[in-house]
Design an enzyme around this catalytic site. Sequence first.
Site, mmCIF file in Angstrom:
data_model
loop_
_atom_site.group_PDB
_atom_site.id
_atom_site.type_symbol
_atom_site.label_atom_id
_atom_site.label_comp_id
_atom_site.label_asym_id
_atom_site.label_seq_id
_atom_site.Cartn_x
_atom_site.Cartn_y
_atom_site.Cartn_z
ATOM 1 N N ARG A 161 46.016 16.671 -38.949
ATOM 2 C CA ARG A 161 44.590 16.634 -39.328
ATOM 3 C C ARG A 161 44.431 16.099 -40.772
ATOM 4 O O ARG A 161 43.583 16.586 -41.535
ATOM 5 C CB ARG A 161 43.938 18.015 -39.245
ATOM 6 N N SER A 232 37.274 23.088 -33.448
ATOM 7 C CA SER A 232 37.964 24.107 -34.253
ATOM 8 C C SER A 232 37.332 24.189 -35.636
ATOM 9 O O SER A 232 37.116 23.159 -36.279
ATOM 10 C CB SER A 232 39.433 23.737 -34.427
ATOM 11 N N GLU A 328 38.503 23.190 -41.060
ATOM 12 C CA GLU A 328 38.835 21.923 -40.416
ATOM 13 C C GLU A 328 37.729 20.890 -40.647
ATOM 14 O O GLU A 328 38.022 19.756 -41.009
ATOM 15 C CB GLU A 328 39.077 22.178 -38.922
HETATM 16 N N1 EPU Z 1 44.491 31.410 -28.411
HETATM 17 C C1 EPU Z 1 44.216 32.756 -28.361
HETATM 18 N N2 EPU Z 1 42.915 33.153 -28.523
HETATM 19 C C2 EPU Z 1 41.921 32.268 -28.722
HETATM 20 C C3 EPU Z 1 42.206 30.896 -28.782
HETATM 21 C C4 EPU Z 1 43.522 30.485 -28.622
HETATM 22 O O1 EPU Z 1 45.104 33.593 -28.202
HETATM 23 O O2 EPU Z 1 40.773 32.703 -28.834
HETATM 24 C C5 EPU Z 1 45.869 30.961 -28.172
HETATM 25 C C6 EPU Z 1 45.961 30.239 -26.843
HETATM 26 O O3 EPU Z 1 46.157 31.120 -25.799
HETATM 27 C C7 EPU Z 1 47.126 29.316 -27.049
HETATM 28 C C8 EPU Z 1 47.068 29.013 -28.540
HETATM 29 O O4 EPU Z 1 46.228 29.990 -29.129
HETATM 30 O O5 EPU Z 1 48.332 29.964 -26.790
HETATM 31 C C9 EPU Z 1 46.575 27.617 -28.841
HETATM 32 O O6 EPU Z 1 45.265 27.440 -28.299
HETATM 33 P P1 EPU Z 1 44.726 25.990 -27.905
HETATM 34 O O7 EPU Z 1 45.646 25.345 -26.912
HETATM 35 O O8 EPU Z 1 43.320 26.113 -27.512
HETATM 36 O O9 EPU Z 1 44.908 25.150 -29.228
HETATM 37 P P2 EPU Z 1 44.474 25.386 -30.757
HETATM 38 O O10 EPU Z 1 45.710 25.340 -31.558
HETATM 39 O O11 EPU Z 1 43.601 26.571 -30.917
HETATM 40 C C10 EPU Z 1 44.312 22.853 -31.246
HETATM 41 C C11 EPU Z 1 43.347 21.892 -31.859
HETATM 42 C C12 EPU Z 1 42.233 21.567 -30.868
HETATM 43 C C13 EPU Z 1 42.852 20.984 -29.615
HETATM 44 C C14 EPU Z 1 43.829 22.019 -29.036
HETATM 45 C C15 EPU Z 1 44.585 21.515 -27.828
HETATM 46 C C16 EPU Z 1 43.388 22.273 -34.238
HETATM 47 C C17 EPU Z 1 42.668 22.807 -35.421
HETATM 48 N N3 EPU Z 1 42.776 22.427 -33.079
HETATM 49 O O12 EPU Z 1 43.614 24.077 -31.049
HETATM 50 O O13 EPU Z 1 41.424 20.577 -31.455
HETATM 51 O O14 EPU Z 1 41.865 20.685 -28.649
HETATM 52 O O15 EPU Z 1 44.832 22.336 -30.039
HETATM 53 O O16 EPU Z 1 45.544 20.613 -28.238
HETATM 54 O O17 EPU Z 1 44.481 21.735 -34.379
HETATM 55 C C18 EPU Z 1 39.577 20.360 -32.928
HETATM 56 O O18 EPU Z 1 40.348 19.894 -33.752
HETATM 57 O O19 EPU Z 1 38.342 20.489 -33.170
HETATM 58 C C19 EPU Z 1 40.083 20.802 -31.640
HETATM 59 C C20 EPU Z 1 39.323 21.400 -30.737
#
Ligand code: EPU
Length: 341
Positions: A161, A232, A328
Amino acid sequence: MRTSGDLTRFNTLGLNATANHLVTVSTLVELDKALHEAVVSEPIEVLGGGSNVVLQPVIEGTLLHVAIKGRELRADDGRVAVVCVGAGETWHDFVVWCHHRGLNGLANLALIPGSVGAAPIQNIGAYGVEVAQWIRAVHVTNRYSGERLQLSRDACEFGYRDSIFKHEAGAHWIVTAVEFALDRQAVVQASYPSLRARLSDAPLSHDAVLAAVMAIRRERLPDPVVTPNVGSFFKNPLMSQDDADVLARHQPGLPIFPASEGLVKVSAGWLIDRLDWRGVERNGVKVSDDHALVLIGCGATSATPWLALADDIAKSVESAFGVALELEPRVMGCTAESAKS
Ligand code: EPU
């Protein structure tokens, strides 16, 4: 087109903000003209799709809304095609356009809101892919001198990012177009846990990944056209593997993902979720019921409640886990009180 601009419809949080001079530029000639007419002593800011910004009430100086369109095939050796795309094109439309032509690589990044020009700035990423890996060059214009340049991928200093455009060394560049080198034989990237789970036994293909990514996003992430949000609200914090291991020893189940330069990312959403923030609503802003990393608007019209809730969440995570969270989205502008009269 130069106007004194209400920005409510230019940001996906729907915040009330005003730019002293709002100029929409659709061509490089219009951009040059707008830069020439900008008041030398005043700032020049840039807005793309407005899907990753938190706008304070006043944007001083000139705000350029970059709406430069166009998709041009620059080279094609039968396997790799180089496509040059205007910064003002809609990101998801471009992903689908490439997919229908068999130009692969971007399927994991489907449905990310925003413009093509914003993609390199925050190096958008999702489901195991970052846009940087498909970028060949970024076309830029210096907002102060008007100089034009094509920055190679290396020169963009991409990170998680992050890119040179978010730092002093690159903050003067305005992205006008992005060149992608897309590979008809790109390997299907399906190792991200939630994507792999969704694909289960389906044969791996770029079609299947596109459909699965769109389905996951539609289930878990609110559509900014319907519900105010910027995806995010925090980045996943980067740390050494050793620090992440120590944290995970105290927090069993903490998801840890690989990042660059020997660092790993730990899941901010998971940490926030452990502190029971999901569903909490204050002053017209709410932590999404479906994803603790996402804040959604339910009536707030100014940046203040968004930043206050984010601050409370970050403080609670810092105090419970010793982990600092970074916002973010970009916060732009200033309050009416601090704006120059
Ligand atoms: N999780 C939880 N509780 C929650 C949300 C997530 O326990 O309320 C756990 C999930 O179960 C999973 C882990 O956290 O094991 C990761 O969750 P997720 O796959 O949704 O990914 P993230 O790390 O929260 C990042 C990006 C997203 C992108 C997703 C999928 C960033 C800041 N965010 O989110 O990007 O869609 O991975 O690759 O890196 C964005 O940048 O706006 C965005 C939505």
